[in-house]
Design a protein around this motif. Structure first.
Motif, PDB file in Angstrom:
ATOM      1  N   GLU A   1       0.826  -1.204   0.000  1.00 52.51           N
ATOM      2  CA  GLU A   1       0.000   0.000   0.000  1.00 52.51           C
ATOM      3  C   GLU A   1       0.861   1.255   0.000  1.00 52.51           C
ATOM      4  O   GLU A   1       0.486   2.276  -0.572  1.00 52.51           O
TER       5      GLU A   1
ATOM      6  N   PRO B   1      -5.008   2.935  -2.116  1.00 53.11           N
ATOM      7  CA  PRO B   1      -4.130   1.812  -1.725  1.00 53.11           C
ATOM      8  C   PRO B   1      -4.878   0.513  -1.464  1.00 53.11           C
ATOM      9  O   PRO B   1      -4.344  -0.553  -1.670  1.00 53.11           O
ATOM     10  N   SER B   2      -6.127   0.612  -1.028  1.00 54.44           N
ATOM     11  CA  SER B   2      -6.859  -0.603  -0.648  1.00 54.44           C
ATOM     12  C   SER B   2      -7.439  -1.357  -1.841  1.00 54.44           C
ATOM     13  O   SER B   2      -7.838  -2.517  -1.691  1.00 54.44           O
TER      14      SER B   2
END
Length: 671
Positions: free
Chosen positions: A227, A267-268
Motif C-alpha cells: 500500500e 491503496p486498498s
C-alpha cells in the motif's frame, strides 16, 4: 477507511502474498522504463520542433518584406512587418518555447520521474527483505519448537526402551545392583516423559502463535508495504502529470482526466482484488498430542512418583517464572511502542484521499524495527508461560510446588535454550499471567489476533484490535487457569454498535474493542481478623463470575476448603454474604484444613494459582441464530448449549465449543 487485512482473511498466506508484493515491486521497473522512453521521445520531439522553428524563422525573414509590401515596393518598409507576419512570428516564437518546454519535460521525466521510481523500487525492495527476514526468523523459531518436540519424543522412547531392558535384567537377576539400575532408569524415563509433555504444550502454543499471530503479522507488513508502494507511485504519477499540465492549456483537460483516475487508485483497491481472487478454504493444523511409547506409558499424565521428578519440575518452574518476569518487562515496553505506531497508522488510513505517504512509510519502518524484537521476546515469554502452566496444572494435587528454596544455577541456565525457557535468577515475586489452555494470558496468543483487528483494521466490519493490544480471546482450553491481568494501553473507541446492550429484539452485530485496564490484586500491610478467626491477608479483586472481591478487614466464613487447586470458596459477610472463590494464599482460615493457607501475614503471591480441571465447565445457551462471518467463528441456533472455553473479555465475543466445533460467537446472542 479501509478495514481489509490479508493476514486476518487469508491466514497462512505469506508465500502467496510475498510473491504478489514482489510482482508489484518489480512492476515499478517497467514504470521507470516507460518514463525513460517517454523522455527520449520528448527530447527527440523538442530537437525536431526547434529545428523546424529555426527553419521557418529564416524563411520568415526572407519572406517578411514580400509578404508585407510585395516584391517591388516603392519604399522599403525597413523593420516594420505586416500584421500577419507579426502574428506568424509570435506563433513561431511560442512554438520555439513549446519546443524548449518539451526539452525540459524530457529532462524532468529522466532525472526526476524515472529516478524517483527507481529510488522507490530500491527502498521498498530493501524493506521487503527486512519483512522476509522477520518471517523467516519466526518460521525458524516454529521449526525449532517442532524439532525440540521430536527430540523430546525420541529421548522419551529411548528412556522407555532403557527402562524395559533394566526391568528384564532385574526380573532375570533380582539382585540389589539390578534393582538400583531399574529404579534409576524408571526415574530417567519419568523425567523424559514429563519433558516430552511440556514440549508438546510448547509446540502447540508456538504453532498457534505462528499461524494466528506471526504469519498474519508478517503478511500485514507485506500489505502495508504494497500500500506504501501504491501511495508513493500515485504521488509520482501526479507529479508527472503536473509537469505536462504546465506545458500548455490544450493538454490540461486530458491530463486532468488522467490525474482524476490516479486519485481514484486508492491503496486498498489492489488489496481488495487480491483477496477476492485468493480466498481459499483454510483449516488450522491439528494440535500435537501425546504419543505413548509402544513399550511403556500409555497416557498423557505427568508422572511424579518421587522427589527426584518433583525436584526436576520445581527447577523448571523456577526457571520459567524468572524468565517470564524478565520477558514481561521487555514486552510491555515494546508493546507500548507498537500501540503508538498502530494508532498513528489508523489515523493516517482514516482518510485515504489525503494520506501522508511519507509519514505512513516512516511509521511502517518504525513498527517493523520494534515488532521483530517484541515477537522474539513474546515467544520466549510464551514458552515459559506454557511450561509454568503445564507443571502447575499437571503435578498431582497435594505435592508442594513452592520454589522459594530453588536456586537456578548458572550452569543450568547455559544449558537452557530459547525453547526450554531459563534464567539464572531465582523465582521472584513479580506479576506473571498464567494461561488457560492455549492462549489465556499470553499477550499475543491464538485469538489475540481478533483483538489486534481494532488497530490494524484487518477485517471488514470488525473494530477489534490488532496488536488489541492485548485483550485475550483465547483458543481452546485443555485446563482452566486463573490469573491476574496486566494493564494494557488504552485505545481509541470503536464506532461499532454495542452488542452487549439489552434489547428484546435480535441484538445488533459488530465487534468493539474493550479498553480494559488491569484489575490486579493490591498488596497491603494491614490485616484484620474476624470473630471466627478467619481473616483477609491481602486485597483481591475478582477476575471471573465465580470469584468474589475481598479486602483486609472483611469478615469471611469458610464455605468449601481448598481441594488443592489453590482457591477457597468463602462467604463475605461484610459484602452482604456473597459467596465465591478467592486465592487461598490471600486469606487465613482458622478452621483446620488440608488446604495450603498462609497462617501468618507475608508478601502477597505474585499471582493467584491456576484453577485445576476440577472446576465445573460453564455453558451458555444460544438465544438467537447466528451465521459465522469468518473462519474463526461458528454457526449457532436457538437452544444450542455451548461450552465456554474463554469468556467474553469485553470485546463482545465468547469462544466456545459446540458439537466438537470451536469458534467465536456473539456474547449477546447467548445467556
Amino acid at each position: 477507511m479501509s478495514t481489509l487485512s490479508i493476514g486476518n482473511e487469508l491466514k497462512d498466506s505469506f508465500g502467496e502474498t510475498s510473491k504478489w508484493v514482489q510482482y508489484n515491486l518489480k512492476w515499478l521497473l517497467e514504470v521507470e522504463a516507460f518514463y525513460k522512453e517517454r523522455s527520449k521521445l520528448e527530447k527527440e520531439y523538442s530537437d525536431k520542433l526547434q529545428a523546424l522553428t529555426a527553419e521557418y524563422f529564416n524563411k520568415k525573414s526572407v519572406a517578411s518584406v514580400p509578404l508585407g509590401v510585395g516584391e517591388k515596393p516603392t519604399m522599403t518598409p525597413g523593420s516594420i512587418e505586416a500584421a500577419s507576419v507579426v502574428a506568424w512570428n509570435e506563433i513561431l516564437t511560442q512554438t520555439e518555447l513549446i519546443a524548449r518546454d518539451h526539452g525540459k519535460l524530457a529532462l524532468d521525466f529522466d532525472k526526476t520521474i524515472s529516478a524517483q521510481v527507481n529510488g522507490l523500487y530500491t527502498k521498498l525492495d530493501m524493506t521487503m527483505t527486512q519483512i522476509t527476514g522477520f518471517f523467516n526468523d519466526m518460521d525458524k523459531k516454529k521449526n525449532g519448537a517442532y524439532s525440540d518436540l521430536e527430540k523430546g519424543k525420541k529421548y522419551y522412547d529411548d528412556s522407555c526402551q532403557n527402562m524395559e531392558l533394566a526391568r528384564s535384567k532385574s526380573t532375570k537377576s533380582p539382585n540389589d545392583r539390578n534393582k538400583k539400575k531399574l529404579a534409576d532408569k524408571e526415574v530417567a524415563m519419568n523425567v523424559a516423559k514429563n519433558d516430552y509433555l511440556i514440549k508438546i504444550s510448547q509446540a502447540n502454543r508456538i504453532k498457534d502463535k505462528y499461524y494466528f499471530q506471526d504469519i498474519p503479522e508478517a503478511v500485514d507488513l507485506l500489505q502495508d508495504l504494497n500500500e506504501c508502494r501504491t501511495m508513493f507511485l500515485n504521488d509520482i504519477w501526479k507529479q508527472a502529470s503536473q509537469l505536462e499540465i504546465t506545458m500548455g492549456g490544450n493538454l490540461q483537460k486530458r491530463l486532468t482526466t488522467a490525474d482524476e483516475v490516479v486519485k481514484q487508485n486508492k491503496p486498498s483497491l489492489g488489496t481488495a482484488m487480491f483477496i477476492k481472487h485468493n480466498v481459499k478454504n483454510w483449516k488450522e493444523p491439528s494440535d500435537f498430542v501425546f504419543k505413548p511409547s509402544p513399550i511403556w506409558h500409555d497416557d498423557e499424565g505427568f508422572i511424579v512418583s518421587g522427589s527426584v521428578e518433583l525436584k526436576d519440575l520445581k527447577v523448571k518452574l523456577a526457571e520459567s517464572q524468572s524468565t517470564y518476569n524478565q520477558m514481561e518487562d521487555m514486552t510491555q515496553s515494546e508493546l507500548s511502542k507498537l500501540s503508538k505506531y498502530n494508532k498513528v497508522k489508523q489515523q493516517l488510513k482514516s482518510n485515504e484521499d489525503s494520506m501522508d505517504s511519507k509519514r505512513f512509510y516512516e511509521n511502517l519502518k518504525n513498527y517493523l524495527s520494534v515488532v521483530s524484537g517484541f515477537t522474539s521476546h513474546e515467544t520466549i515469554k510464551l514458552l515459559s508461560e506454557v511450561r509454568i502452566e503445564s507443571i502447575q496444572n499437571n503435578v498431582p494435587e497435594g505435592m508442594d510446588l513452592n520454589v522459594d528454596d530453588i536456586k537456578v544455577t548458572k550452569t543450568r541456565k547455559n544449558r537452557t535454550s530459547i525453547f526450554g525457557g531459563g534464567s539464572s535468577s531465582s523465582n521472584t515475586n513479580r506479576h506473571h499471567t498464567s494461561t488457560s489452555g492455549k492462549s489465556e494470558g499470553g499477550l499475543l496468543s491464538k485469538f489475540t489476533v481478533k483483538n489486534l483487528l481494532a488497530i490494524d483494521s484487518r477485517k471488514p466490519n470488525d473494530s477489534g484490535n490488532h496488536l488489541g493490544l492485548f485483550n485475550n480471546n483465547s483458543g481452546s482450553s485443555k485446563s482452566h487457569s486463573r490469573s491476574t491481568s496486566h494493564a494494557t494501553p488504552d485505545y481509541e473507541e470503536s464506532s461499532s454498535p454495542d452488542i452487549n446492550s439489552t434489547s428484546t429484539s435480535t441484538p445488533s452485530m459488530g465487534r468493539s474493542r474493550a479498553n480494559t485496564s488491569a484489575t490486579s490484586h493490591t498488596m497491603t500491610s494491614t490485616t484484620s481478623t474476624s470473630g471466627n478467626g478467619n481473616k483477609v491477608l491481602f486485597a483481591y479483586e475478582k477476575q471471573d463470575d465465580d470469584e468474589i472481591s475481598v479486602q483486609p478487614g472483611d469478615i469471611i466464613d469458610l464455605v468449601e476448603k481448598d481441594s488443592g487447586s489453590g482457591w477457597t470458596s468463602v462467604k463475605n459477610i461484610s459484602q452482604g454474604g456473597i459467596i465465591g472463590l478467592v486465592p487461598t494464599t490471600y486469606i487465613k482460615i482458622a478452621e483446620p484444613s488440608t488446604s495450603t493457607t498462609h497462617n501468618s501475614r507475608g508478601p502477597a503471591p505474585s499471582v493467584p494459582p491456576p484453577r485445576r480441571n476440577t472446576v465445573a465447565v460453564r455453558t451458555v445457551t444460544a438465544q438467537y441464530a447466528y451465521e459465522a462471518q469468518g473462519n474463526d467463528e461458528m454457526n449457532i441456533s436457538p437452544g444450542d448449549v455451548i461450552t465456554v472455553i474463554r469468556g467474553d473479555d469485553g470485546s463482545g465475543w465468547t469462544f466456545g465449543e459446540l458439537n466438537g466445533e470451536k469458534g467465536l460467537v456473539p456474547t449477546s446472542y447467548c445467556n
